[in-house]
Design a protein around this motif. Structure first.
Motif, PDB file in Angstrom:
ATOM      1  N   LYS A   1      -1.717   0.456   1.991  1.00 45.99           N
ATOM      2  CA  LYS A   1      -1.168  -0.124   1.054  1.00 45.99           C
ATOM      3  C   LYS A   1      -1.371  -1.664   0.899  1.00 45.99           C
ATOM      4  CE  LYS A   1       3.085  -1.026   3.571  1.00 45.99           C
ATOM      5  NZ  LYS A   1       4.643  -1.113   3.769  1.00 45.99           N
ATOM      6  N   LYS A   2      -1.978  -2.178   2.035  1.00 44.95           N
ATOM      7  CA  LYS A   2      -1.839  -3.666   2.106  1.00 44.95           C
ATOM      8  C   LYS A   2      -3.270  -4.251   1.223  1.00 44.95           C
ATOM      9  CE  LYS A   2       0.735  -5.523   4.752  1.00 44.95           C
ATOM     10  NZ  LYS A   2       1.999  -5.993   4.885  1.00 44.95           N
TER      11      LYS A   2
ATOM     12  N   GLY B   1       7.800  -7.378   2.483  1.00 52.16           N
ATOM     13  CA  GLY B   1       7.292  -7.362   1.296  1.00 52.16           C
ATOM     14  C   GLY B   1       7.188  -6.256   0.484  1.00 52.16           C
ATOM     15  N   THR B   2       7.017  -5.217   0.993  1.00 56.40           N
ATOM     16  CA  THR B   2       7.039  -3.724   0.184  1.00 56.40           C
ATOM     17  C   THR B   2       8.505  -3.485  -0.288  1.00 56.40           C
ATOM     18  OG1 THR B   2       5.298  -3.079   1.467  1.00 56.40           O
ATOM     19  CG2 THR B   2       6.352  -1.118   0.244  1.00 56.40           C
TER      20      THR B   2
ATOM     21  N   SER C   1       3.880   4.839  10.400  1.00 58.92           N
ATOM     22  CA  SER C   1       5.054   4.254   9.800  1.00 58.92           C
ATOM     23  C   SER C   1       5.179   5.225   8.517  1.00 58.92           C
ATOM     24  CB  SER C   1       4.743   2.939   9.161  1.00 58.92           C
ATOM     25  OG  SER C   1       3.497   2.919   8.423  1.00 58.92           O
TER      26      SER C   1
HETATM   27  C1  LIG Z   1       0.983   0.839   8.697  1.00 60.43           C
HETATM   28  C2  LIG Z   1       2.093  -0.219   8.070  1.00 60.43           C
HETATM   29  N1  LIG Z   1       3.322   0.161   7.634  1.00 60.43           N
HETATM   30  C3  LIG Z   1       3.966  -0.679   7.467  1.00 60.43           C
HETATM   31  C4  LIG Z   1       3.690  -1.879   7.174  1.00 60.43           C
HETATM   32  C5  LIG Z   1       5.090  -2.887   6.810  1.00 60.43           C
HETATM   33  O1  LIG Z   1       4.855  -3.226   5.419  1.00 60.43           O
HETATM   34  P1  LIG Z   1       5.370  -4.616   4.969  1.00 60.43           P
HETATM   35  O2  LIG Z   1       4.804  -5.981   5.681  1.00 60.43           O
HETATM   36  O3  LIG Z   1       5.157  -4.726   3.386  1.00 60.43           O
HETATM   37  O4  LIG Z   1       6.698  -4.634   5.267  1.00 60.43           O
HETATM   38  C6  LIG Z   1       2.650  -2.614   7.533  1.00 60.43           C
HETATM   39  C7  LIG Z   1       2.291  -4.028   7.405  1.00 60.43           C
HETATM   40  O5  LIG Z   1       1.224  -4.271   7.569  1.00 60.43           O
HETATM   41  C8  LIG Z   1       1.633  -1.742   7.982  1.00 60.43           C
HETATM   42  O6  LIG Z   1       0.360  -2.178   8.306  1.00 60.43           O
END
Ligand SMILES: Cc1ncc(COP(=O)(O)O)c(C=O)c1O
Length: 321
Positions: free
Chosen positions: A47-48, A194-195, A283
């Motif tokens: 997603k990043k 951020g998400t 995650s």
């Molecule tokens: C695999 C994974 N899950 C969850 C997250 C958490 O997302 P956020 O940084 O938007 O909170 C990240 C962030 O790098 C991630 O790489």
């Protein structure tokens, strides 16, 4: 953009617009639905990519990032991969700084995409394959040193609005269009937040009744108000850093905090693969575990939306598979 309708100018055009799948096999014996956005189908398999593109575009627009300037960022590997792709296409040298607690696949992938990767030792006493808040602090110190040395642009995912905006301005619109707004809850395992913050704010503006829950490792549940136990080490890479002062969470109304153990996140990640054909990372398992808890509790009979952040391919060297 519609991937099937035309020829894209670069891989940047296919960041976002990922499909949403109903996890009907996992919810077979439950009352309610889980809708999962397959963000591991982005070009960097996470997603990043979304935030990498948005942060660089905003920095170009504001003039904070100059032509040919080196870009540096601290990463658990996914933002770094996104930045390696975006910087590679746009012509900026990119240096990723990452903890040795993150998997080697990530470093190899970033290097393949043209990034320089600097690995930082874990905090003393850490379990291999984990990244605690303490280990992340060491990565932060090294990142600051490198930014100074290179006169680089720090693409600071914990603080730049581009991270929040990728979710608040863009992804949220996609999700509301795809689902027609037909969901009641959302939960998310946080790293930078951020998400969670971008989607939570947009969802509540669209429909204040949508309930938004953060997910934290059980031993690092600071939003829930708990103490950090056994140095907060856990195996769910990408987040759970026990940071109580995340910038994006300021002034955000949150409906609750859920906790997850490594075993629970791993178990659901494995079930996603076996039962749904979804090969995602831990995650994703944490997020779906949270959604299942909500369907068994406060959101019984309702629909919960989650993001699946990255691909299971990034964990082939771990004990997950
Ligand atoms: C695999 C994974 N899950 C969850 C997250 C958490 O997302 P956020 O940084 O938007 O909170 C990240 C962030 O790098 C991630 O790489």
């Amino acid at each position: 953009m519609d991937r099937s309708a035309s020829i894209c100018k670069s891989v940047l055009d296919v960041i976002g617009n990922t499909p949403i799948i109903e996890l009907s096999r996992l919810t077979k014996v439950l009352d309610g639905k889980i809708l999962a956005k397959m963000d591991y189908l982005n070009p960097g398999f996470s997603k990043k990519d979304r935030i990498a593109l948005q942060m660089i575009q905003e920095a170009e627009h504001s003039g904070a990032l100059k032509p040919n300037q080196t870009v540096v960022e601290l990463t658990s590997g996914n933002t770094g991969t996104g930045l390696a792709i975006v910087c590679g296409i746009k012509g900026y040298p990119f240096i990723a700084v990452m903890s040795k607690g993150n998997t080697n696949e990530r470093a190899r992938m970033m290097r393949a995409l043209g990034a320089e990767v600097i690995l930082v030792e874990q905090a003393p006493g850490s379990t291999p394959g984990t990244v605690s808040g303490e280990s992340l602090e060491l990565v932060e110190q090294e990142t600051n040193r490198i930014v100074e040395e290179y006169g680089a642009f720090r693409c600071d995912q914990f603080n730049l609005n581009g991270n929040f905006n990728a979710w608040y301005l863009r992804a949220a619109r996609e999700i509301i269009q795809q689902t027609k707004g037909n969901f009641d809850g959302f939960c998310d395992f946080m790293g930078t937040g951020g998400t969670f913050a971008g989607l939570c704010r947009a969802f509540k503006e669209f429909n204040p009744k949508i309930q938004c829950y953060v997910i934290e490792p059980i031993n690092a549940a600071v939003v829930a108000g708990n103490k950090v136990l056994s140095s907060g080490d856990h195996k769910i890479q990408g987040g759970g850093y026990a940071m109580s002062n995340l910038m994006f969470l300021k002034n955000l109304s949150i409906d609750g905090a859920l906790q997850v153990t490594d075993e629970e996140a791993y178990a659901i990640t494995r079930r996603l693969a076996k039962e749904e054909g979804i090969f995602a990372g831990p995650s994703s398992g944490a997020n779906v575990h949270g959604a299942l808890q909500l369907l068994k509790g406060p959101l019984k009979g309702k629909t919960v939306f989650v993001v699946l952040p990255d691909s299971g391919l990034k964990y082939l060297s771990t004990d997950l598979w």
